[in-house]
Each structure stands twice: as C-alpha cells, then as structure tokens.
Scaffold this active site. Sequence first.
Site, PDB file in Angstrom:
ATOM      1  N   ASP A  69      39.133  32.847  39.252  1.00  0.00           N
ATOM      2  CA  ASP A  69      38.519  34.084  38.261  1.00  0.00           C
ATOM      3  C   ASP A  69      39.871  34.750  38.544  1.00  0.00           C
ATOM      4  OD1 ASP A  69      36.845  35.019  36.120  1.00  0.00           O
ATOM      5  OD2 ASP A  69      37.202  36.917  37.743  1.00  0.00           O
ATOM      6  N   GLU A 114      42.414  30.564  37.238  1.00  0.00           N
ATOM      7  CA  GLU A 114      42.924  31.263  35.647  1.00  0.00           C
ATOM      8  C   GLU A 114      43.580  32.354  35.750  1.00  0.00           C
ATOM      9  OE1 GLU A 114      40.038  34.510  33.298  1.00  0.00           O
ATOM     10  OE2 GLU A 114      40.270  34.485  35.104  1.00  0.00           O
TER      11      GLU A 114
END
Length: 555
Positions: free
Chosen positions: A209, A273
């Site tokens: 993330d 990401e």
Amino acid sequence: MVRPGQQWWRDAVIYQIYPRSWADSDGDGIGDLPGITQRLPHLTYLGVDAVWLSPFYTSPQRDGGYDVADYRDVDPLFGTLADFDALTARAHELGLRVIVDIVPNHSSSDHPWFQAALASPPGSPERARYLFRDGSDGGRLPPNNWTSMFGGPAWTRITEADGSPGQWYLHMFDRSQPDFDWTNPEVRDELEDVLRFWLDRGVDGFRIDVAHGLVKYENLPDTDLTLDANVDATALAPMWDQPGVHEIYRSWRRLADSYAIEGQDADRILCAEAWVLPGPALAQYVRADELHQSFNFEYLMTPWLTADQRAAITDSLAQADAVGAPQTWVLSNHDVVRHATRLGYPQRPGLQRIEGIGADDPQPDAALGLRRARAATAVMLALPGSAYLFQGEELGLPEATQLPDEARQDPTFARTDGKSKGRDGCRVPIPWEGDAPSYGFGPGGRSWLPQPPEYADLAVDRQRDVPGSTLELYRQLLALRRKHRLGRGRLVWLDDQPHDVLAFRVESDEGAVTVLANPGGSPLPLPAGAQILARTGTPGTAGQVDPDETVWLNG
C-alpha cells in the site's frame, strides 16, 4: 493453474478480495475470512491463479482496515489467525496462491507505538518512529503546507502529557493514520519482521500500500502542489516517489527471495501500489533487484479511445521491457470507480480518474458502460504480462451510485465535508444469489453497505452457466488466455485496419490470437474466413465487430 518452473507471477491473473464485502459467514453483515474460505471454489470456477486479500489485520476500521493497529493478528471482525491459516491451506489445495496487503507508510493511531509516542516527550525514541515536528509561527501552525490525500491538512497537533499544546504529526491520509519515519532503522526492522511473520504462515506475496510514499524529501519542505487526487503531481511532490524507497525495496526483495524453494515455482512476490507518473519512473520499482510488479494506473485511467489505448499499451510494454519486467494490467480496484460505470460516461482524450459518484451527480449510461467494460476487459486479458481483477467485475457490477450519504463510511467523505463521495460505491458487498436476503452475501439480510436492487440480476447464480453472461465471458477469456499463453506472448500491432480500430496480434509458443477492438462508432467487417474464439457483444453480429465490442480471432 500456472505452469511450474516459469516464474508464475509473470503472467498470473490475480483476483482482489475486499474482505468485508465478499462473503459473510456469521450474519453480522460484514464479510470475514471463513466466508472467503467457503467461497474460494468460485475462483477456481472463474479460472484465476491467485487471490489478493485487502487488510484483515487488527484495526479500528476508520479507513477500511488500512489503519493497522496490530500487523501480526486478525481483527475479530474478520476471524482469527486460525481462520487465516485455514483460508491459506484451502486456497493452496485449490491451486490458488495467496497475496496479502502490507501497509508500511502509516499505522493506526491506535497502534501501541503511536500511543507510546503520545505519552513520551519530544525528541524521545518513541516519537522518532513517526514524523513529529514542532509547528511554525511559535508552534501554532503546521510545520509545512502539505495537505492530506483525504482532504484537509496533513498535520494534526497533539496535546502533550502535561496538557499543553504540543508537536504536530504528519498523516498523508486520515488523522488516524500517522506516517512512519522510514529514516529510523527501527521502523525498517519492524516492517521486515512483519513480512517474515506472514511469509512463515505460507503467504505467496504482498501488495504494498502507498509504495511510493514511505520516504519524504529531507526537511519536509513546502510544496506548490495541491495534493488531492491529481496523480500527475505525485512524481514532483516532496512526499512521493523519493529515491530512498528503492533501497527499501531492494532489501525487501532479498527477503522475499530467501523464501524461494529451489527447483519449484515458489517465488514470493511483491507488488507496488504506486501512483507514479510518468511511466519510466514507475518502471524503476520493478527493476530486477526490486519489486516483481507494480500496478499500471496510467492504463487504468486511459479512456476507451483507440489512440489513447494504443499509446498507453505501447508505452507500458516498452517501459516494462526496458527493465526486464512484465507489465501489470488493471481496470478496477477498491479505490476507484468500477470500470463498468467509469466507461458509461463520455470518453475524452487524456487520463481520466473519476471520483466517487453520488445520487445527485450526473449518472452513467449503464448499458453502454457494461458493453465497453466487457470490451475493455477483453483487450486487457489479451495483453502480455500479469492482470488483476477486482471482486465482482466478472459479474459486470456497476458502481453503487445511489448510496445515501448517511450510509457512507469512507473517511474521504467526512474530511471533505461531502465534496468527495469517496470510495464506498465500489466496495458494496457482492451478490451471490439473486433471490436470497442480502443476495446471498450472508445468512441474514444484513449488509454493511446497502446493495443496489440491480445487483439481483447480476448475482452469481443468475449468471453461472448462462451463455453470454459477463461471468461466462470472463471464464471463456481466462481459459483462452491460459491455453494460448497470451501473458507470455509478444504483441504486434496490425496497421491494416481502420484508424479507429484497436488491432493487434499476440504471438506465443502456443500460437497466436488476433484482437480486434472497436471503440469507434461504425461496425468493422471481420476478415474473410476469420475463426472467432470469443466476442464481447451481447449478442454479436455475424461478420462484423460492432461498436464497443472486442473480438478474439484464432491466429
């Protein structure tokens, strides 16, 4: 399901599950790990290679689990560590690999480290794990002018233990998500230990993330950029894509590689990401000694226009090839408007990222959006490299655009005073049975977000074994992709078609497939003698490719 000895991740199709919205085993209206385990056979029916789980860790759930309070345990909302172990074992029995989220940019403000920081004085080792700073103007104002990606300032001032106004801490997202200070070796050691914890439990990889956000520019200078959803700005901003992230990921790659098993296709993978533009900067994350994959958000935001699609595909493949990596394609996820809805709006040149949609916003053309989504998916699944699918896209699920404001739970909605509708619309629980309470999401009628009535006709049981349904189209495309090894193929553009047609051939050791996609407004005659493998029209017209249709041909 992926052939052994071939670095499985180079052409894998990976399916994202948002745990609270996939399947509820106990009737509380929130999905959980036992529910996922029960429904895993759906993924083998679909024909994917791996499952990626969004966070299920202990969390106050202020940001859907991306605010982690304990990185080594399962939140009781979702089950137990034993439930996770059972899920992993069942997935492996079914031939599915398991990828989990890791959230290294920030923790929850409930994390013991942050609570210790609040109880400790400025300059203490406890505060050094986060980005605490003295304010400007005598402490009254934030240390710099950075704004949160969720709206409002990126700094919050604390009250010290003696009751006096104190330092400020950085949070690039919600105020309940304080950013770690990655210049601190203790932070690096802790997160690597977290990786080992889950690798030792058998996971096959991690989705990282905010992978581009761990390192901030030295001294945290002011920025002239407005940090909202303008992803074009990320490569220039002092809080994103700093060179220091690459040293971190080289260390993580060494760790992941240490779990490989000689003679087996058992690589443990790392996927970023990273909202980074331009593409060559993103490619730096997937150099041979860094991460295995990075989501191609530039492709996700490319409109359904022939010239834009061709340019995005060409550039993406070239950028990945330059560093010896496979490209990683994606059209939907838990942070963006579903592509069956996004493509139901007029398409204009240039990158497009639509924010959340509310009942008072202009509504998409649902039928057009689904037709284009099916066509765009058929293009994506033919492309060399790996692909990610978001739960429910195989059903053609649209964004839930009519959610009442009082039902919304995304912190973006609150932090922007409702100006941004947030991401709840793509996170609505999945329909499994059209005639069941909560459409089969759980044993009762509860659902943490209200499900649109149109989900009934899109439920799994309404589409399974129905020729032409979106579910069966996905199964057909995935089976053909595997049979023809398209993910391992080489793309060749075909320039003998009209300018408004996206035409290419993918050649592999298992033969070739020609793809004709028609984002234009006129039907395209098929070549004489063409052997159709798959088509996305509902129904297609014999002898031609209809507007907003994609056809796969043999050879």
